[in-house]
Design an enzyme around this catalytic site. Structure first.
Site, PDB file in Angstrom:
ATOM      1  CD  GLU A 230      -5.183   3.458  -2.585  1.00 29.34           C
ATOM      2  OE1 GLU A 230      -6.097   4.211  -2.192  1.00 29.34           O
ATOM      3  OE2 GLU A 230      -4.029   3.869  -2.813  1.00 29.34           O
TER       4      GLU A 230
ATOM      5  CE  LYS B 163      -1.831   6.874  -3.470  1.00 33.86           C
ATOM      6  NZ  LYS B 163      -2.375   5.979  -2.425  1.00 33.86           N
TER       7      LYS B 163
ATOM      8  CG  ASP C 223      -1.779   1.218   1.374  1.00 36.27           C
ATOM      9  OD1 ASP C 223      -1.710   2.098   0.483  1.00 36.27           O
ATOM     10  OD2 ASP C 223      -2.539   1.308   2.363  1.00 36.27           O
TER      11      ASP C 223
ATOM     12  CG  ASP D   7      -9.127   5.197   1.497  1.00 38.11           C
ATOM     13  OD1 ASP D   7      -8.663   5.710   2.530  1.00 38.11           O
ATOM     14  OD2 ASP D   7      -8.429   4.587   0.666  1.00 38.11           O
TER      15      ASP D   7
END
Length: 618
Positions: A186, A86, A23, A210
């Site tokens: 994800e 990211k 992850d 999330d």
């Protein structure tokens, strides 16, 4: 004599190699594997903790520190400490320009649509190189903990990541020495961790909420025959638990009657308050009052006040959920399961609001920080062929793509993509008045097309004559269940279209495929370095071309001194292009860009002024 490997960490007989699930997060990253009891398990190497902060620090000696050790430099050396990388993957400067105030390090404005670069010291890094450093740290921790080589991985990305962002993640894995078997969404990983979607007969519609440290997204997935389809996704890449911390800090500054301007100008105090706010937030998940002191500052917060402070941000996430449901054309009653992901969903208030919105209790039994990595490990186990109960759909053995400027391979369908599949990307011309475009199709894993296998070539003719960069050419790859690849090219402004069909896997033995994959890992570092040099050179050459044209057409708006200095900058960039150093090319290009930027603004002002002459404004 046969060799038998034993895993020293578990005492069990060890297969030659473990495939891990990673992850790669905005705030934290982690790595998981399937243990000898066939259970997914996160790795905690020598007590360093499971979560590796996604932070990279470059010191004056050029050494790189990643994770917890890099965090302390966020205050003492912010310009050389990179976080939230990211957010920059697969993005250009223009994509992130409006959020520059959230970054304490320098992003390079190269005034075009090429991928963003980050400056640390006198070197320029791409988000791919920086992400690779985080992945190297994860790989090293896993190898130390498991006492076995780790070369293959499944890496997760948000469902909303586009093709460019996914390819950047894959490239980062390769640069870290990992054979990336699949880029996994994800929310799909989170579903797998809960066992949802493992049964091919199961049909469900699920919502994955999330809420991480810096980002929020909600995804609505449909699961049928073991296939996960993203029906819709929504969210905010600049909303997360960090906003909860900031709200608490501002509340304490007000309550203690501190000078807010002075407090915000003191980075050490702000960081201490932020860490104390994080502590309070976590404590209020299990108690009603937090009451501590920081020097002379009282840090007091009760649960009710905390919920009032975060109410607006949580409401924002629920509005995203509402939009995602509308985009999926579904009602809340049609959602079968809700899954919570991300550390910020530990807040009882967040859980209650999500349960209220969807009308059902969400799944939160698995640690929300770990659920995505655990699901990625399950997907890795499926790809390794260790789960006979799960259907593994046909996948592409090697990446498919086209040749771009400088002889580079631009991947359109990555290897291990499920078949049938369709993917596309948009391109443009590099020369003024270009009316034809040659499209060369390749198969393979290397960055230079000369190392890959050429499948086909055709020409798109009749592109309208326009300045470089204006034509828009969509190139689509459609790979059917029989492995036949159709490549379509269409110029959007004129509708000019051309297509060709090829069989990409024809004539390739398993040994050939294996050798191509092995070569791509062996040469990953030199391949990526070569790619980055070629890309920097291409950008530099384009900038020289643009600057020369500007002087030719608009030299009259420059003073003699400006003209002389511009020419000196152009010469310096040309000299750098003749050398072999990527960083020098980027440095000289940046200097030319910075020096000439005011000229473009001046030209625009003159054009506006000219067009307004003689016109009245009421």
């Amino acid at each position: 004599m046969a060799k038998i490997s034993i895993n020293l960490a578990t005492g069990s007989l060890q297969k030659e190699e473990i495939i891990v699930g990673i992850d790669l997060g905005t705030t934290n990253s982690l790595i998981a594997f399937i243990d000898p009891d066939k259970k997914p398990k996160v790795i905690n190497d020598t007590g360093k903790g499971i979560l590796v902060p996604s932070i990279i620090h470059f010191n004056t000696a050029g050494e790189i520190v990643v994770g917890n050790e890099a965090r302390e430099f966020l205050i003492s050396d912010p310009a050389n400490t990179i976080f939230s990388v990211k957010r920059l993957l697969g993005r250009s400067y223009k994509d992130v320009a409006e959020h520059l105030d959230t970054f304490s390090y320098q992003l390079i404005d190269d005034d075009d649509d090429s991928l963003v670069k980050i400056r640390a010291g006198n070197k320029f890094y791409t988000p791919i190189e920086l992400s690779a450093e985080i992945l190297k740290e994860l790989k090293a921790r896993a190898e130390h903990a498991l006492k076995t080589p780790v070369n293959r991985a499944v890496i997760t990305v948000p469902a909303y990541f586009n093709d460019s962002q996914r390819q950047a993640t894959r490239d980062a894995g390769r640069l870290a020495g990992l054979n990336v078997l699949r880029i996994l969404n994800e929310p799909t990983a989170a579903s797998l961790a809960y066992g949802i979607g493992l049964d091919p007969t199961e049909e469900k519609t699920i919502a994955v909420y999330d809420l991480g440290g810096g980002t929020f997204d909600v995804s609505i997935l449909s699961i049928q025959n073991g296939i996960f389809e993203v029906l819709s996704t929504n969210g905010n890449t600049f909303l997360g638990g960090d906003d909860f911390d900031r709200a608490i800090v501002h509340y304490w500054i007000e309550k203690n009657k501190l000078d807010s301007v002075a407090a915000k100008a003191d980075p050490v105090l702000m960081q201490q308050l932020r860490l104390k706010a994080e502590e309070a937030k976590k404590a209020l998940s299990s108690q009603n009052l937090f009451n501590e002191k920081l020097g002379e500052i009282w840090c007091t917060l009760d649960k009710q006040t905390f919920e009032l402070l975060i109410e607006a941000k949580v409401t924002e996430t629920l509005n995203s959920c509402k939009q995602a449901m509308a985009d999926a054309k579904l009602s809340v009653a049609e959602i079968d399961e809700v899954i919570l992901v991300g550390g910020s969903t530990r807040s009882p208030y967040v859980k209650a609001k999500v349960a209220q919105f969807f009308g059902r209790q969400p799944h939160d039994q698995i640690n929300p920080d770990e659920v995505v990595a655990l699901g990625a490990a399950i997907q890795a186990d499926i790809l390794a062929g260790n789960r006979s109960d799960v259907l593994l759909l046909d996948i592409t053995p090697l990446s498919l793509g086209i040749e771009t400027m400088g002889g580079l391979m631009d991947v359109i369908i990555p290897r291990n993509a499920k078949v049938p599949t369709k993917a596309g990307r948009q391109y443009t011309t590099s020369i003024d008045g270009q009316v034809n475009m040659k499209i060369s199709v390749y198969q393979g894993e290397r960055d230079l097309v000369q190392e890959n296998r050429k499948l086909a070539e055709f020409e798109l003719r009749g592109i309208p004559s326009m300045p470089a960069g204006l034509p828009k050419v969509d190139i689509n790859f459609i790979l059917n269940a029989d492995g036949i690849l159709t490549v379509q090219a269409i110029e959007l402004r004129s509708g000019v279209k051309q297509e060709i069909a090829v069989k990409p896997s024809y004539g390739l033995t398993d040994d050939t495929v294996e050798k191509m994959l092995t070569d791509s890992i062996t040469h990953a570092k030199t391949d990526v370095e070569q790619r980055m040099f070629i890309e920097a050179k291409g950008e530099g050459e384009q900038l020289v071309y643009t600057a020369d044209r500007f002087i030719e057409r608009n030299g009259n708006i420059l003073t003699p001194e400006e003209l002389t200095h511009t020419k000196l900058h152009i010469t310096a960039l040309k000299d750098a292009l003749n050398g072999g150093n990527k960083d020098i090319i980027l440095k000289k290009a940046d200097e030319l860009n910075e020096f000439t930027r005011p000229f473009a603004e001046r030209l625009m002002d003159m054009a506006v002024s000219q067009s307004m002459k003689g016109k009245k404004i009421d």
